[in-house]
Enzyme design. Sequence first.
Site, PDB file in Angstrom:
ATOM      1  N   HIS A  94       4.523 -51.271  76.082  1.00  0.00           N
ATOM      2  CA  HIS A  94       3.500 -50.150  75.726  1.00  0.00           C
ATOM      3  C   HIS A  94       4.388 -49.459  74.253  1.00  0.00           C
ATOM      4  CE1 HIS A  94       6.315 -47.492  78.403  1.00  0.00           C
ATOM      5  NE2 HIS A  94       6.702 -46.655  77.073  1.00  0.00           N
ATOM      6  N   ASP A 120       4.013 -53.262  82.398  1.00  0.00           N
ATOM      7  CA  ASP A 120       4.316 -53.095  81.009  1.00  0.00           C
ATOM      8  C   ASP A 120       5.211 -53.494  80.833  1.00  0.00           C
ATOM      9  OD1 ASP A 120       4.717 -51.050  78.603  1.00  0.00           O
ATOM     10  OD2 ASP A 120       4.679 -49.180  80.525  1.00  0.00           O
ATOM     11  N   SER A 153      11.434 -44.852  77.127  1.00  0.00           N
ATOM     12  CA  SER A 153      10.663 -46.244  77.886  1.00  0.00           C
ATOM     13  C   SER A 153      11.383 -47.749  76.865  1.00  0.00           C
ATOM     14  CB  SER A 153       9.295 -46.102  77.015  1.00  0.00           C
ATOM     15  OG  SER A 153       7.986 -44.995  77.866  1.00  0.00           O
TER      16      SER A 153
END
Length: 289
Positions: A112, A142, A237
């Site tokens: 993402h 992911d 992230s």
Amino acid sequence: MFGGPGPSGPGTAGAGPFGTTRRKLAAVGAAMALALGAGGAGAGVVLALTHESTVYASPTAVSGVSSKSTTAQVAAAVQPSVVSIQAQTASGTEGGSGVVLRSDGVILTNAHVVSGAQQVAVKFSDGRTAPAQVLGADKAEDIAVVKAQGVSGLKPATLGASRNVSVGDEVLAVGSPLGLDGSVTSGIVSALGREIQEGGDQQQQLPPGLQGRLSRQQQTVIKNAIQTDAAINPGNSGGALVNAAGQVIGVNTAIATSGSSSGNIGVGFAIPVDSAKKAADAIIAGASV
């Protein structure tokens, strides 16, 4: 366990050209989950990724780290293996983090972080920047892999093993929260075997007390995740969750938030390193780099 106070590690680099990300990381699931890995026992194992090699386990951990190392020493040893990532998309700029897998610029991150990216730039711990190419992404896990262009001599991270992680283990989260490069936070593994769904509107699946309190993002279910109270915020992230030996045990990917706030409330999640490296291996093999 991490040692007591010691000399501080390298200073945190400024945000530079990397803007502050507004991405909210969601964590939603009936039996919440995300995971990370820890150090391996016995002889170290090195698995080759085509032309370069990635250290997947080590009996004694990262170079410069020992059982008596302080938190500052572990952080200093790991920071060169974690980068900031800036992805330019049609809707604006997204920020995130990444983990160096190979000395020639192959880097692991979240899918993402680079989703829809038209241009990607990487910033290293020494302040250098380089354009990067997305080699591929596994949206179901992911996980994505990018390759920084025109670089060499990077310090690859040492990857641990998810099966060795225990609740209560001390950990560090390393990344670029809110565009603040090279940030380090500390905490423990607060739970294992969580299942979370990143994004969507399935708030009704959450345990009582968490309904309506999680940010939303995309439709990705992460299984068997590690939960940590080490502060994780937007921009973390794709960064590293590491153990006291400096080994990467997970890839930080999501946080629970409170109400309208997107900040950390002490509940963060990471993809188990075993799952992350399996997805990364497949991407790298397919890209033939």
